[in-house]
Design a protein around this motif. Structure first.
Motif, PDB file in Angstrom:
ATOM      1  N   LYS A 130     -61.225  -2.325  15.540  1.00  0.00           N
ATOM      2  CA  LYS A 130     -60.231  -3.356  15.851  1.00  0.00           C
ATOM      3  C   LYS A 130     -59.356  -2.962  17.037  1.00  0.00           C
ATOM      4  O   LYS A 130     -58.795  -3.819  17.712  1.00  0.00           O
ATOM      5  CB  LYS A 130     -59.321  -3.606  14.651  1.00  0.00           C
ATOM      6  N   PHE A 203     -58.561 -13.070   1.543  1.00  0.00           N
ATOM      7  CA  PHE A 203     -58.385 -13.046   3.001  1.00  0.00           C
ATOM      8  C   PHE A 203     -58.371 -14.461   3.578  1.00  0.00           C
ATOM      9  O   PHE A 203     -57.536 -14.790   4.426  1.00  0.00           O
ATOM     10  CB  PHE A 203     -59.517 -12.233   3.663  1.00  0.00           C
ATOM     11  N   GLY A 257     -68.235  -9.847   8.715  1.00  0.00           N
ATOM     12  CA  GLY A 257     -67.155 -10.277   7.830  1.00  0.00           C
ATOM     13  C   GLY A 257     -66.672 -11.625   8.332  1.00  0.00           C
ATOM     14  O   GLY A 257     -67.256 -12.670   8.049  1.00  0.00           O
ATOM     15  N   ASN A 258     -65.611 -11.573   9.155  1.00  0.00           N
ATOM     16  CA  ASN A 258     -65.110 -12.800   9.764  1.00  0.00           C
ATOM     17  C   ASN A 258     -65.944 -13.176  10.989  1.00  0.00           C
ATOM     18  O   ASN A 258     -65.729 -14.196  11.615  1.00  0.00           O
ATOM     19  CB  ASN A 258     -63.630 -12.613  10.149  1.00  0.00           C
ATOM     20  N   GLY A 260     -66.219 -11.914  14.034  1.00  0.00           N
ATOM     21  CA  GLY A 260     -65.720 -11.766  15.398  1.00  0.00           C
ATOM     22  C   GLY A 260     -66.463 -10.667  16.153  1.00  0.00           C
ATOM     23  O   GLY A 260     -66.774 -10.812  17.336  1.00  0.00           O
ATOM     24  N   ALA A 318     -63.380  -4.572   3.376  1.00  0.00           N
ATOM     25  CA  ALA A 318     -63.189  -5.001   4.773  1.00  0.00           C
ATOM     26  C   ALA A 318     -63.946  -6.285   5.074  1.00  0.00           C
ATOM     27  O   ALA A 318     -63.523  -7.084   5.911  1.00  0.00           O
ATOM     28  CB  ALA A 318     -63.647  -3.899   5.728  1.00  0.00           C
ATOM     29  N   ILE A 319     -65.077  -6.488   4.384  1.00  0.00           N
ATOM     30  CA  ILE A 319     -65.898  -7.677   4.670  1.00  0.00           C
ATOM     31  C   ILE A 319     -65.935  -8.631   3.464  1.00  0.00           C
ATOM     32  O   ILE A 319     -66.885  -9.375   3.278  1.00  0.00           O
ATOM     33  CB  ILE A 319     -67.325  -7.282   5.117  1.00  0.00           C
ATOM     34  N   ILE A 321     -65.073 -11.581   2.725  1.00  0.00           N
ATOM     35  CA  ILE A 321     -64.668 -12.811   3.412  1.00  0.00           C
ATOM     36  C   ILE A 321     -65.691 -13.905   3.124  1.00  0.00           C
ATOM     37  O   ILE A 321     -66.888 -13.703   3.327  1.00  0.00           O
ATOM     38  CB  ILE A 321     -64.566 -12.548   4.945  1.00  0.00           C
ATOM     39  N   ALA A 366     -67.866  -0.891   4.462  1.00  0.00           N
ATOM     40  CA  ALA A 366     -68.341  -2.046   5.242  1.00  0.00           C
ATOM     41  C   ALA A 366     -69.275  -1.616   6.371  1.00  0.00           C
ATOM     42  O   ALA A 366     -70.204  -2.343   6.734  1.00  0.00           O
ATOM     43  CB  ALA A 366     -67.162  -2.820   5.814  1.00  0.00           C
TER      44      ALA A 366
HETATM   45  N1  F0G Z   1     -66.187  -3.436   9.315  1.00  0.00           N
HETATM   46  C1  F0G Z   1     -64.889  -3.175   9.110  1.00  0.00           C
HETATM   47  C2  F0G Z   1     -64.511  -1.773   8.833  1.00  0.00           C
HETATM   48  C3  F0G Z   1     -63.929  -4.209   9.164  1.00  0.00           C
HETATM   49  O1  F0G Z   1     -62.656  -3.920   8.972  1.00  0.00           O
HETATM   50  C4  F0G Z   1     -64.364  -5.531   9.415  1.00  0.00           C
HETATM   51  C5  F0G Z   1     -63.413  -6.638   9.445  1.00  0.00           C
HETATM   52  C6  F0G Z   1     -65.734  -5.742   9.628  1.00  0.00           C
HETATM   53  C7  F0G Z   1     -66.605  -4.681   9.572  1.00  0.00           C
HETATM   54  C8  F0G Z   1     -66.264  -7.094   9.931  1.00  0.00           C
HETATM   55  O2  F0G Z   1     -65.978  -7.463  11.246  1.00  0.00           O
HETATM   56  O3  F0G Z   1     -64.764  -9.555  10.722  1.00  0.00           O
HETATM   57  O4  F0G Z   1     -65.512  -9.033  13.031  1.00  0.00           O
HETATM   58  O5  F0G Z   1     -67.170  -9.602  11.276  1.00  0.00           O
HETATM   59  N2  F0G Z   1     -62.198  -6.545   9.116  1.00  0.00           N
HETATM   60  C9  F0G Z   1     -61.193  -7.582   9.302  1.00  0.00           C
HETATM   61  C10 F0G Z   1     -59.817  -7.056   9.002  1.00  0.00           C
HETATM   62  C11 F0G Z   1     -61.511  -8.876   8.722  1.00  0.00           C
HETATM   63  O6  F0G Z   1     -58.916  -7.835   8.649  1.00  0.00           O
HETATM   64  O7  F0G Z   1     -59.587  -5.857   9.170  1.00  0.00           O
HETATM   65  P1  F0G Z   1     -65.840  -9.010  11.599  1.00  0.00           P
END
Ligand code: F0G
Length: 451
Positions: A130, A203, A257-258, A260, A318-319, A321, A366
């Protein structure tokens, strides 16, 4: 002279607006879809006017040995490909990016794929991928004069946002699902001084509420619906291409997850190809947890044309969602690159995480879906032994130490979840043992440890 060369283009209806005209929720006023950053100058510059790819590659590598903060960032050293600020001097950086690409010795052997690597995005300043997106979007927030920034999060976004907000001198608001995020991440938001609200919502509920809040108060939304997040998050694609001497791997595997991150990495590779920096794109596959698999279902039902939200359950919090905001963008990346979208079980995630730990790397649950997904793709004959594969490990193993300890103690999975995988799970477990404080007892513990 401005460093800013971008505009926003709606992913749904194609409407184009100036960056400063985006609504607070970053949705298109005409159709409600999300925006993508685009750089009209690039397509206008053809032939000899095109950026000189050889010179750029040289410059980006050269910056690695510079002592300037901007050059030391693995995001901003590629700043020619993210001209989103009026002045690059406004960038907020913690020297993110430049993360290691590790060869996975054991998994390579086990799967019969020689060229198997992990791009470890958990080695970023706040311990997840992130940071690469937060440096870019937080810089825009600061440049546009916001006092408050906010995100809904399963933990990592909030940790990254709180850190970058603190560096930028901005206040930050975090909405997280109560009881469903890893302690390491929650502790980071507190440490970096965020106002943290734990809501009795998942979430998806947190993000819906925040979308209302930003329409009522001048707060800058930093979830990945914000297209500037994806601009930073595309840069690991540049690092990967650079690491392979501007060839690209055959296959990139990303957790979903989301959605992005998969969207951003796809954008990075697409732009490099459009600018002539690389000749082709890797296949990009997205792996979800079986209990949080709306995109997998969407591909099964309509090849990514429609998405039905699900109620999400997985220990890979983390995922967790069910209604991913960027699903259309991610679906396009998978379709354009010939990748796959599949899901993996809780046991498969836990085993793969332990295997990555045993490589001396470790990651959060995740991230381990990538290895679990690769195993499935390999078993289905979708990846050949001579292909080059990169797994994107998104978070550091210390983010969720409880999960790791529960796995090794044997308390993580239910009997039902472990069924059929008991032998593999037991072979991976390395529980701490209580022994007498004597040499004989310690040596005996060594001898009785499995392989
Ligand atoms: N892996 C980790 C460790 C994450 O924290 C996330 C998403 C993902 C994979 C998935 O990535 O959402 O871009 O498809 N975490 C977000 C959060 C939603 O709020 O920290 P993505």
């Amino acid at each position: 002279m401005t460093d800013n060369l971008h505009q926003l283009r709606c992913f749904g209806c194609g409407a184009r607006i100036a960056g400063a005209d985006a609504l607070p929720d970053f949705r298109c006023a005409a159709c409600g879809d999300l925006f993508e950053v685009e750089y009209p100058g690039w397509s206008q510059r053809r032939g000899p006017d095109r950026p000189n790819s050889g010179a750029l590659k040289w410059l980006w590598r050269e910056r690695k040995s510079s002592s300037e903060a901007l050059d030391q960032s693995g995001v901003w050293r590629f700043r020619e490909l993210l001209p989103i600020l009026d002045s690059f001097g406004n960038a907020v950086t913690l020297r993110e990016g430049n993360t290691p690409l590790y060869h996975l010795h054991r998994a390579s052997k086990a799967l019969g794929i020689d060229q198997l690597f992990a791009k470890h995005q958990g080695m970023n300043p706040s311990g997840s991928f992130k940071d690469t997106g937060m440096t870019s979007a937080m810089s825009v927030a600061r440049e546009r004069g916001f006092e408050w920034v906010a995100c809904a999060s399963t933990g990592n976004t909030s940790a990254a946002m709180a850190a970058y907000a603190a560096r930028a001198g901005l206040r930050s608001l975090v909405l997280i699902p109560d009881g469903k995020i890893a302690w390491g991440k929650l502790s980071q938001a507190m440490d970096y001084g965020a106002v943290t609200c734990q809501l009795m919502a998942d979430f998806d509920g947190c993000l819906t509420l925040l979308t209302q809040i930003v329409k009522e108060a001048p707060i800058y939304l930093l979830n990945s619906v914000n297209p500037y997040r994806l601009e930073g998050q595309k840069t690991p694609a540049f690092e990967i291409a650079e690491a392979f001497d501007w060839d690209v791997p055959d296959h990139l595997i990303v957790p979903g997850g989301n959605l992005g991150n998969s969207s951003a990495l796809g954008k990075g590779f697409r732009e490099m190809r459009e600018l002539g920096l690389v000749a082709r794109m890797p296949r990009i596959s997205v792996i979800q947890a079986a209990g949080a698999n709306p995109l997998v279902r969407s591909f099964a039902a309509s090849h990514g044309a429609e998405l039905e939200p699900v109620e999400a359950h997985t220990r890979a919090t983390a995922i967790r969602i069910g209604n991913p905001a960027s699903w259309r963008k991610a679906a396009r990346v998978i379709q354009d690159t010939g990748g796959w979208c599949l899901d993996v079980t809780e046991a498969e995630i836990a085993i793969s995480k332990a295997e990555l730990g045993a490589e001396g790397l470790g990651c959060e649950p995740a991230s381990a879906v990538t290895l679990a997904g690769l195993k499935k793709l390999r078993a289905e004959g979708k990846i050949r032994s001579n292909e080059t594969v990169v797994l994107v490990l998104t978070g550091h193993t210390l983010k969720d130490a409880d999960y790791t300890i529960d796995f090794h103690r044997g308390t993580l999975l239910t009997e039902e979840e472990s069924a059929g995988n008991e032998a593999e799970i037991n072979a991976r477990r390395r529980n701490a043992v209580v022994v007498d404080a004597s040499a004989a007892a310690v040596l005996s513990a060594m001898r009785s440890s499995a392989g």
